[in-house]
Scaffold this motif. Structure first.
Motif, PDB file in Angstrom:
ATOM      1  N   GLY A  11       0.812  -1.211   0.000  1.00  0.00           N
ATOM      2  CA  GLY A  11       0.000   0.000   0.000  1.00  0.00           C
ATOM      3  C   GLY A  11       0.848   1.265   0.000  1.00  0.00           C
ATOM      4  O   GLY A  11       0.562   2.217  -0.738  1.00  0.00           O
ATOM      5  N   GLN A  12       1.880   1.296   0.809  1.00  0.00           N
ATOM      6  CA  GLN A  12       2.769   2.461   0.856  1.00  0.00           C
ATOM      7  C   GLN A  12       3.453   2.687  -0.497  1.00  0.00           C
ATOM      8  O   GLN A  12       3.560   3.819  -0.967  1.00  0.00           O
ATOM      9  N   GLN A  13       3.904   1.593  -1.106  1.00  0.00           N
ATOM     10  CA  GLN A  13       4.565   1.712  -2.408  1.00  0.00           C
ATOM     11  C   GLN A  13       3.597   2.201  -3.480  1.00  0.00           C
ATOM     12  O   GLN A  13       3.952   3.016  -4.335  1.00  0.00           O
ATOM     13  N   ALA A  14       2.352   1.712  -3.429  1.00  0.00           N
ATOM     14  CA  ALA A  14       1.349   2.136  -4.398  1.00  0.00           C
ATOM     15  C   ALA A  14       1.017   3.610  -4.223  1.00  0.00           C
ATOM     16  O   ALA A  14       0.888   4.350  -5.209  1.00  0.00           O
ATOM     17  N   VAL A 119      -5.081   5.296  -6.028  1.00  0.00           N
ATOM     18  CA  VAL A 119      -4.683   3.886  -5.956  1.00  0.00           C
ATOM     19  C   VAL A 119      -5.939   3.032  -6.082  1.00  0.00           C
ATOM     20  O   VAL A 119      -6.909   3.206  -5.324  1.00  0.00           O
ATOM     21  N   ILE A 120      -5.917   2.115  -7.035  1.00  0.00           N
ATOM     22  CA  ILE A 120      -7.067   1.253  -7.284  1.00  0.00           C
ATOM     23  C   ILE A 120      -6.690  -0.192  -6.962  1.00  0.00           C
ATOM     24  O   ILE A 120      -5.718  -0.724  -7.498  1.00  0.00           O
ATOM     25  N   GLY A 121      -7.455  -0.814  -6.083  1.00  0.00           N
ATOM     26  CA  GLY A 121      -7.265  -2.225  -5.778  1.00  0.00           C
ATOM     27  C   GLY A 121      -8.269  -3.043  -6.562  1.00  0.00           C
ATOM     28  O   GLY A 121      -9.469  -2.762  -6.524  1.00  0.00           O
ATOM     29  N   ILE A 122      -7.789  -4.041  -7.289  1.00  0.00           N
ATOM     30  CA  ILE A 122      -8.667  -4.858  -8.121  1.00  0.00           C
ATOM     31  C   ILE A 122      -8.538  -6.316  -7.694  1.00  0.00           C
ATOM     32  O   ILE A 122      -7.440  -6.869  -7.650  1.00  0.00           O
ATOM     33  N   ILE A 123      -9.677  -6.914  -7.365  1.00  0.00           N
ATOM     34  CA  ILE A 123      -9.729  -8.298  -6.900  1.00  0.00           C
ATOM     35  C   ILE A 123     -10.542  -9.088  -7.912  1.00  0.00           C
ATOM     36  O   ILE A 123     -11.687  -8.731  -8.205  1.00  0.00           O
ATOM     37  N   TYR A 124      -9.977 -10.137  -8.461  1.00  0.00           N
ATOM     38  CA  TYR A 124     -10.650 -10.824  -9.567  1.00  0.00           C
ATOM     39  C   TYR A 124     -10.338 -12.311  -9.530  1.00  0.00           C
ATOM     40  O   TYR A 124      -9.434 -12.770  -8.838  1.00  0.00           O
ATOM     41  N   GLU A 125     -11.119 -13.068 -10.307  1.00  0.00           N
ATOM     42  CA  GLU A 125     -10.994 -14.517 -10.338  1.00  0.00           C
ATOM     43  C   GLU A 125     -10.770 -15.004 -11.764  1.00  0.00           C
ATOM     44  O   GLU A 125     -11.171 -14.356 -12.721  1.00  0.00           O
ATOM     45  N   SER A 126     -10.123 -16.121 -11.884  1.00  0.00           N
ATOM     46  CA  SER A 126     -10.048 -16.931 -13.112  1.00  0.00           C
ATOM     47  C   SER A 126      -9.287 -16.302 -14.270  1.00  0.00           C
ATOM     48  O   SER A 126      -8.225 -16.782 -14.637  1.00  0.00           O
ATOM     49  N   ALA A 171      10.236   2.233 -19.601  1.00  0.00           N
ATOM     50  CA  ALA A 171       9.728   3.601 -19.760  1.00  0.00           C
ATOM     51  C   ALA A 171      10.129   4.511 -18.601  1.00  0.00           C
ATOM     52  O   ALA A 171       9.724   5.668 -18.552  1.00  0.00           O
ATOM     53  N   HIS A 172      10.914   3.973 -17.674  1.00  0.00           N
ATOM     54  CA  HIS A 172      11.405   4.745 -16.518  1.00  0.00           C
ATOM     55  C   HIS A 172      10.256   5.256 -15.643  1.00  0.00           C
ATOM     56  O   HIS A 172      10.332   6.369 -15.097  1.00  0.00           O
ATOM     57  N   LEU A 173       9.219   4.445 -15.495  1.00  0.00           N
ATOM     58  CA  LEU A 173       8.117   4.777 -14.601  1.00  0.00           C
ATOM     59  C   LEU A 173       8.274   4.001 -13.297  1.00  0.00           C
ATOM     60  O   LEU A 173       9.003   3.015 -13.244  1.00  0.00           O
ATOM     61  N   PRO A 174       7.595   4.451 -12.224  1.00  0.00           N
ATOM     62  CA  PRO A 174       7.756   3.778 -10.925  1.00  0.00           C
ATOM     63  C   PRO A 174       7.440   2.283 -11.022  1.00  0.00           C
ATOM     64  O   PRO A 174       6.393   1.896 -11.548  1.00  0.00           O
ATOM     65  N   GLU A 175       8.329   1.454 -10.522  1.00  0.00           N
ATOM     66  CA  GLU A 175       8.145   0.008 -10.638  1.00  0.00           C
ATOM     67  C   GLU A 175       6.951  -0.495  -9.841  1.00  0.00           C
ATOM     68  O   GLU A 175       6.412  -1.575 -10.101  1.00  0.00           O
ATOM     69  N   TYR A 176       6.504   0.308  -8.863  1.00  0.00           N
ATOM     70  CA  TYR A 176       5.363  -0.097  -8.053  1.00  0.00           C
ATOM     71  C   TYR A 176       4.055   0.514  -8.554  1.00  0.00           C
ATOM     72  O   TYR A 176       3.042   0.498  -7.850  1.00  0.00           O
ATOM     73  N   ALA A 177       4.072   1.048  -9.781  1.00  0.00           N
ATOM     74  CA  ALA A 177       2.842   1.591 -10.361  1.00  0.00           C
ATOM     75  C   ALA A 177       1.802   0.488 -10.546  1.00  0.00           C
ATOM     76  O   ALA A 177       0.600   0.733 -10.459  1.00  0.00           O
ATOM     77  N   VAL A 178       2.277  -0.725 -10.817  1.00  0.00           N
ATOM     78  CA  VAL A 178       1.396  -1.891 -10.906  1.00  0.00           C
ATOM     79  C   VAL A 178       2.017  -2.996 -10.058  1.00  0.00           C
ATOM     80  O   VAL A 178       3.155  -3.402 -10.296  1.00  0.00           O
ATOM     81  N   GLN A 179       1.279  -3.467  -9.069  1.00  0.00           N
ATOM     82  CA  GLN A 179       1.754  -4.559  -8.228  1.00  0.00           C
ATOM     83  C   GLN A 179       0.735  -5.692  -8.250  1.00  0.00           C
ATOM     84  O   GLN A 179      -0.456  -5.469  -8.041  1.00  0.00           O
ATOM     85  N   PHE A 198      -4.254   3.983   2.072  1.00  0.00           N
ATOM     86  CA  PHE A 198      -3.431   3.667   0.896  1.00  0.00           C
ATOM     87  C   PHE A 198      -4.250   3.416  -0.372  1.00  0.00           C
ATOM     88  O   PHE A 198      -3.743   3.589  -1.473  1.00  0.00           O
ATOM     89  N   VAL A 199      -5.479   2.964  -0.224  1.00  0.00           N
ATOM     90  CA  VAL A 199      -6.297   2.556  -1.372  1.00  0.00           C
ATOM     91  C   VAL A 199      -7.518   3.460  -1.474  1.00  0.00           C
ATOM     92  O   VAL A 199      -8.215   3.691  -0.489  1.00  0.00           O
ATOM     93  N   ASP A 200      -7.780   3.976  -2.690  1.00  0.00           N
ATOM     94  CA  ASP A 200      -8.888   4.912  -2.893  1.00  0.00           C
ATOM     95  C   ASP A 200     -10.164   4.239  -3.387  1.00  0.00           C
ATOM     96  O   ASP A 200     -11.264   4.689  -3.069  1.00  0.00           O
ATOM     97  N   VAL A 201     -10.033   3.184  -4.176  1.00  0.00           N
ATOM     98  CA  VAL A 201     -11.193   2.499  -4.746  1.00  0.00           C
ATOM     99  C   VAL A 201     -10.874   1.008  -4.854  1.00  0.00           C
ATOM    100  O   VAL A 201      -9.742   0.634  -5.180  1.00  0.00           O
ATOM    101  N   ILE A 202     -11.876   0.172  -4.613  1.00  0.00           N
ATOM    102  CA  ILE A 202     -11.762  -1.268  -4.830  1.00  0.00           C
ATOM    103  C   ILE A 202     -12.697  -1.662  -5.971  1.00  0.00           C
ATOM    104  O   ILE A 202     -13.854  -1.236  -6.016  1.00  0.00           O
TER     105      ILE A 202
END
Length: 419
Positions: A11-14, A119-126, A171-179, A198-202
């Motif tokens: 969360g801190q990194q995101a 910061v967007i948290g995405i929870i998904y299946e399959s 592209a020299h973007l933050p490595e924690y942009a997508v975790q 740390f998270v704005d939307v799920i």
């Protein structure tokens, strides 16, 4: 490291990455997306090897055919993931766009600027392809993403995550942009949905049970994608050749998708001539039919649909059929039993189609077209995070704009307020 400590670090990194992404140029974001596409292509053999591990484990766990279909990464689906990245790169960047500029009587110049959610948290299946869809849309809209895929797609998702990281690095973007969360421990989900600092939307994507749990337990806002109990209503003024093609496509194109037809509604005046032909075609495809009492009079060999059937998203080769006396009855049925996802009418009567479009309370309404078109790619969004059945903020396929918000901007020249 404990799950609590791990998720706090994620969360801190995101959060740190999101602040940097907010001011990243469109060109830099597009470079990263194109680099991700190149990395996916280079990793194609590895993706298939890792996906095979998930498929093998899925068979061992007894996953049904629909779930295994969602899980599989074929060459065509890898091609689609790569195409999706390139298409998102080609889309206009909504971030920084200023609209609705007006001068107020005070002399200030007022407008709205589109900004990332954060910061967007995405929870998904399959579906492992969701990993790349989510990464691309979050990045292009200036958001950091924390992605938690299902345990059944663990190896596939980790392989995709590696390609994403390579693209960000190039592209020299933050490595924690997508975790991508690297544990299958369910406690990680509980922690992710309870970190408002740390998270704005799920955004949950998956079965109704998952989404209900997330919606009930989350301490941050949720963009919900509930079940896709989609309907096709064939009116007495329908072109039956068109209706046949639409019904077959809506149900049998793919069974395990949220935009598949689960209930077919037929006007009583065309049921006798249309239903037997359609039932024969469904029978050849192995689709089980259940229906109302009137349907059983025409198709004597089928089961009687229960109240639960009308509410059910089968995600498989089963279809409920109801004969209605009018379009208004069809609309009432859809609004009562449907999930507000996608519903269609087949009719050549313009006034009826207009009324259906207005009265049906769904995120997408189709006129003489298959429900299968309810898809971010088909809508020109490049990809989608999901199809929101909410009514606030984002509704329908959620693409770039659905992952943004707006803030007011005020421009003056030394203006001060007198009262």
């Amino acid at each position: 490291m404990s799950i609590d400590a791990y998720m706090k670090e994620v969360g801190q990194q995101a959060r740190s990455a999101s602040r940097k992404l907010a001011s990243v140029s469109t060109e830099e974001k597009n470079q990263a997306l194109c680099a991700m596409a190149d990395a996916l292509e280079a990793a194609r053999p590895l993706l298939k090897v890792e996906n095979a591990k998930d498929i093998e484990a899925g068979h061992a766990k007894g996953l049904d055919a629909a779930l295994l279909d969602r899980l599989e990464l074929t060459d065509a689906r890898i091609d689609s993931m790569i195409e999706g990245l390139n298409q998102v790169a080609a889309l206009p960047d909504p971030i920084g766009e200023i609209t609705d500029m007006v001068y107020r009587p005070s002399g200030i110049h007022l407008g709205k600027m589109r900004v990332p959610l954060g910061v967007i948290g995405i929870i998904y299946e399959s579906r492992p392809n969701v990993t790349i869809d989510a990464a691309s849309l979050c990045l292009k809209s200036g958001n950091a993403a924390i992605l938690r895929g299902g345990s059944e797609a663990y190896y596939s998702n980790q392989a995709i995550a590696h390609a994403v990281k390579l693209g960000l690095k190039k592209a020299h973007l933050p490595e924690y942009a997508v975790q991508v969360i690297n544990t299958t421990d369910r406690d990680a989900v509980g922690k992710l949905i309870s970190m408002p600092e740390f998270v704005d939307v799920i955004v949950p994507r998956g079965g109704k049970g998952l989404i209900t749990r997330i919606s009930n337990d989350a301490r941050v806002p949720v963009i919900k994608h509930l079940d896709g109990n989609c309907h096709v209503y064939v009116d007495d003024q329908a072109d039956l050749d068109k209706a046949y093609a639409i019904a077959m496509n809506a149900k049998t194109r793919r069974y395990g998708v949220c935009n598949a037809m689960e209930s077919l509604l037929l006007h009583k005046d065309i049921a006798d001539i249309f239903l037997p032909k359609l039932a024969a075609a469904f029978g050849e495809k192995g689709v089980e039919l259940v229906g109302c009492a009137e349907t059983q009079k025409i198709l004597s060999g089928i089961g009687l649909a229960t109240e639960e059937d009308w509410y059910t998203e089968y995600l498989g080769p089963k279809l409920s059929v109801k004969i209605v006396s009018s379009m208004n009855e069809a609309i009432e049925h859809i609004n009562k039993y449907g999930s507000h996802h996608t519903d269609a009418i087949v009719s050549q009567d313009y006034s009826k189609t207009r009324l259906f479009m207005t009265a049906v309370d769904s995120s997408s309404v189709m006129i003489n077209a298959s429900t299968a078109f309810a898809d971010g790619f088909e809508y020109g969004l490049g990809a989608e995070i999901g199809i929101s059945t909410d009514k606030i903020h984002a509704r329908g396929p959620v693409g770039l704009e659905g992952l943004t918000s707006q803030k007011y901007v005020v421009m003056g020249d030394g203006h001060t307020r007198d009262n």
